[in-house]
Design an enzyme around this catalytic site. Structure first.
Site, PDB file in Angstrom:
ATOM      1  N   PHE A 210       0.854  -1.185   0.000  1.00 29.28           N
ATOM      2  CA  PHE A 210       0.000   0.000   0.000  1.00 29.28           C
ATOM      3  C   PHE A 210       0.889   1.233   0.000  1.00 29.28           C
ATOM      4  CE2 PHE A 210      -2.421   3.539   1.435  1.00 29.28           C
ATOM      5  CZ  PHE A 210      -3.656   3.355   0.846  1.00 29.28           C
ATOM      6  N   ASP A 297       9.214   3.390   1.757  1.00 23.85           N
ATOM      7  CA  ASP A 297       7.987   4.088   2.141  1.00 23.85           C
ATOM      8  C   ASP A 297       7.780   3.932   3.646  1.00 23.85           C
ATOM      9  OD1 ASP A 297       5.390   4.817   2.735  1.00 23.85           O
ATOM     10  OD2 ASP A 297       4.484   3.708   1.082  1.00 23.85           O
ATOM     11  N   LYS A 328       1.876  10.792   8.250  1.00 20.55           N
ATOM     12  CA  LYS A 328       1.158  10.241   9.409  1.00 20.55           C
ATOM     13  C   LYS A 328       1.679  10.739  10.760  1.00 20.55           C
ATOM     14  CE  LYS A 328      -0.984   6.077   7.615  1.00 20.55           C
ATOM     15  NZ  LYS A 328      -2.309   5.680   8.052  1.00 20.55           N
ATOM     16  N   THR A 352       2.342  24.695  -4.712  1.00 22.47           N
ATOM     17  CA  THR A 352       2.050  25.969  -4.050  1.00 22.47           C
ATOM     18  C   THR A 352       2.599  25.996  -2.630  1.00 22.47           C
ATOM     19  OG1 THR A 352       0.072  26.372  -5.354  1.00 22.47           O
ATOM     20  CG2 THR A 352       0.234  27.551  -3.268  1.00 22.47           C
TER      21      THR A 352
END
Lengths: 467, 467
Positions: A210, A297, A328, A352
């Site tokens: 995931f 990751d 997280k 941005t």
């Protein structure tokens, strides 16, 4: 009915004890947090349901467990809209680091630099505030994984992974053209989404992985079909994830075999695709795989939950990964990268806001808390305790596995798992699932031995209802 | 040297006047903001440069104009690390809505609900706080575009667009299978990123469009090659954007012709691709195109800058768009959608944080400010004034165009444009560019006639240096 049952259970739960608390683990990090769950209604209760009925007019609420009352929540305990007090072992999908209403967080909110950042959101690529460089040092460089001296921040974990993929593609493409200037053909073809400017490169990931839910990160994801079906994807490859058996010591032959098979397939895919669709990076979640290569990751595993600040630090890798992503529990999202991956031209990694100084200041506060309370040691001790106790409650196919307090185990079926989670929630312990039939513990870093005992006792009771 | 030049210029700038301020526009929204720019050094000055040298160790700083001192910034004026006070017509890439250190924002920071949300970041899909539904109503449903009764929030504009694309794909795929259950083949093939589960559907966008920088949103983007080159892209189509000539009244024949050609190509692409790679949605930026169809990207144009809350509201569309995305000036990011686009199954639009209550509370505060200060009317008046004055300063090929104070015009070349922006910044007016040779005004909603006069006078002086 349920209210009575829950109250009766509570009596049982808080009177039996596992082992003796050590001096270190028994001094609570939050002197004023509740000492045990206290249930008033079923979960979700009538207040939660009434609020969800209103919210459901505007948003899908089917994924909601219950409505929180964060103002009343404290430390490891979450209070819901009905006044139920639950021990929280799920912690906003593993994203609360140091306890609800942590005093250091509340103090930060009152600091002038923090309030300035809140009221004046910088476009960090155009006008960073004068203290942004201090934020970068205090929040990120202070815990940069070994070998990585750059950081790029964004707004969420999926964005972190997507920008990390982009970085890998830019690096690979630059290598392929021998570090030369872009050709006119590359610059014009990419405007029509065609090669050579939009090259057919890939990210290699693993089955059950995931990595997020946007178009690139979702292509690399393969955990559940419902996340992926109907969404166009790149034709990127997947290697089989080695499905180990636990305890590891009892299954060395099997485990070695599936790990070798996985690594062999990784190699085959990289070599075979080198001509048609070269692999720019291999992306690995540390807790699933030890084949760490190019890009790690750490969105879910980072920031202490495994007992080291980054999960991959426990492996003594011969070489550092090139990119490590985070989000997280760090509140701030982004990735660390090796300096040689920094794009040659400006504006190639850009947007941005480019992160959020408010969340960076919170990240620095989290590191302060981890250091001053010695939370990595706490995670190691409590994790070891949980990992030693859990097998005594579960059957031997449960495959208890973990690193620190980042722990998981399997129940017989998904239905058994879901029933256990629901029964535990009614008894005041909030736990989540993952995979098809797995329970995942994602406590905060402030989860101590006395919390672990409440968790274990409650689970022991709830398991009796499974038969 | 430059310091002297800037000071001398200042004398010139603040003594000449355009027209007479009306009673309404001359009452400043911020009584304590500076009355004019005040320059102490060149921009970027020595303090900015010193900070950027430090930051450059960790992050690419080549895109930075100067380092801000937000604590000292006020209203429409940004102060930099060297103490230069500049009128800000760029406003953090169009993302500051109601002025630096707006008192309502500072007051919000001290509210207990806000501080609770800051210290306890919810996973909104699991445990929304009890006041989240109030946030949704006060921040989003209150300004929902006509016809759209649902909202999904995320963390940034690119994520908003990507999730909007996903929503369109899910809706299209469900229609294609006649609203039936997924087939086993769909569910298994998507896990390998293959059809039919990962279908070859597309999003149709326009040349020169900018929709974001992640893999799906970047595929739909075609503004600059440097954003796209080396990054794998989906094979999605682009229709030509009608390049209108201004003033519109003088070029009706030409403009009608290019608009018709664009619409014809849109139709051709949709019909032609219907079999091989169906178009699931057409995505339009309101300020570029009036062919609004399915999905409107209001990330940059939304929240009042064009004189209506959403730019597309000014068009009196015969049908509402199905999805409208937002971010930037709203501080909160996400999209509104028509209820029939809400996915049938849960967890298909989902992620850990699913937005941010802190930013939602700020969005509600922004709406309060817009209403209590009548800022949409202010934008209309100041915008009309700027649009009437700008052509007198520029040559007739400048194509002055705009809606409200969301205004742009062209210079002869990119070099001319860049020089103008640099010269204006040295004189205390911060403006940004876009496209190859375009100047874009992106003032805050609190930008008034007296600010417009400073901008116009400074530009008049800076234009003299172009020759």
């Amino acid at each position: 009915m349920l209210r009575v049952a829950a109250q009766r259970t509570r009596q049982v739960v808080w009177t039996h004890h596992r082992g003796l608390a050590t001096a270190n683990s028994s001094r609570p990090f939050f002197p004023d947090e509740p000492t045990h769950p206290a249930m008033k209604t079923a979960v979700p209760g009538p207040q939660s349901k009434a609020i969800l009925n209103r919210l459901n007019q505007y948003q899908d609420t089917r994924s909601v467990f219950f409505v929180a009352d964060f103002e009343k929540s404290k430390g490891n305990y979450i209070v819901d809209a009905d006044g139920n007090t639950m021990l929280d072992v799920f912690a906003q999908i593993a994203s609360i680091p140091v306890g609800y209403n942590n005093p250091a967080f509340l103090a930060l909110s009152k600091e002038s630099a923090f309030q300035t950042a809140l009221a004046n959101r910088a476009a960090l690529g155009v006008n960073p505030n004068k203290d942004w460089v201090d934020n970068v040092e205090n929040a990120f460089m202070r815990v940069a994984p070994k070998g990585l001296d750059q950081v790029f921040t964004v707004m969420c974990g999926s964005c972190a992974n997507e920008n990390a993929f982009k970085t890998a593609f830019m690096y690979k493409a630059a290598k392929q053209r021998g570090e030369k200037e872009f050709t006119l053909d590359e610059l014009s073809s990419c405007m029509n989404n065609q090669a050579p400017g939009s090259p057919d490169l890939s990210i290699l990931s693993f089955s059950q992985a995931f990595h997020g839910r946007l178009f690139g990160s979702l292509t690399a994801t393969a955990s559940k079909a419902i996340h992926k079906v109907d969404i166009p994807a790149f034709n990127w490859p997947k290697a089989p994830f080695p499905l180990l058996k636990y305890p590891l010591a009892d299954h060395q032959d099997h485990n070695q075999k599936v790990e070798q098979a996985s690594l062999k397939e990784v190699e085959r895919l990289i070599v075979e695709k080198a001509r048609q669709q070269p692999v720019a990076a291999v992306v690995v979640e540390p807790i699933q795989s030890e084949g760490g290569d190019n890009h790690v990751d750490e969105v879910q595993t980072g920031v202490g939950g495994t007992g080291t600040f980054w999960a991959h630090e426990a492996w003594n890798l011969p070489e550092s990964p090139d990119i490590v992503t985070f989000s997280k529990k760090f509140q701030a999202a982004g990735f660390f990268l090796n300096g040689r991956l920094r794009p040659t031209q400006p504006y190639r990694l850009y947007n941005t806001w480019m992160g959020d100084p408010v969340r960076a200041m919170q990240a620095a506060t989290i590191i302060n808390e981890i250091e001053s309370k010695d939370l990595l040691n706490n995670v190691k001790q409590v994790g070891a305790y949980l990992q030693s106790q859990l097998p005594t409650l579960l059957n031997k196919n449960a495959s208890v596995r973990g690193q620190g307090s980042f722990i998981a185990f399997d129940l017989e079926t998904g239905a058994h798992r879901d029933k256990l989670l629901t029964d535990m929630r009614q008894r005041g312990v909030n736990v989540g699932g993952c995979g098809d039939r797995t329970v995942r513990l994602r406590p905060m870093l402030t989860f101590q031995k006395h919390h672990a005992d409440i968790f274990l006792n409650t689970m022991e009771d709830a398991l009796k209802l499974q038969k």
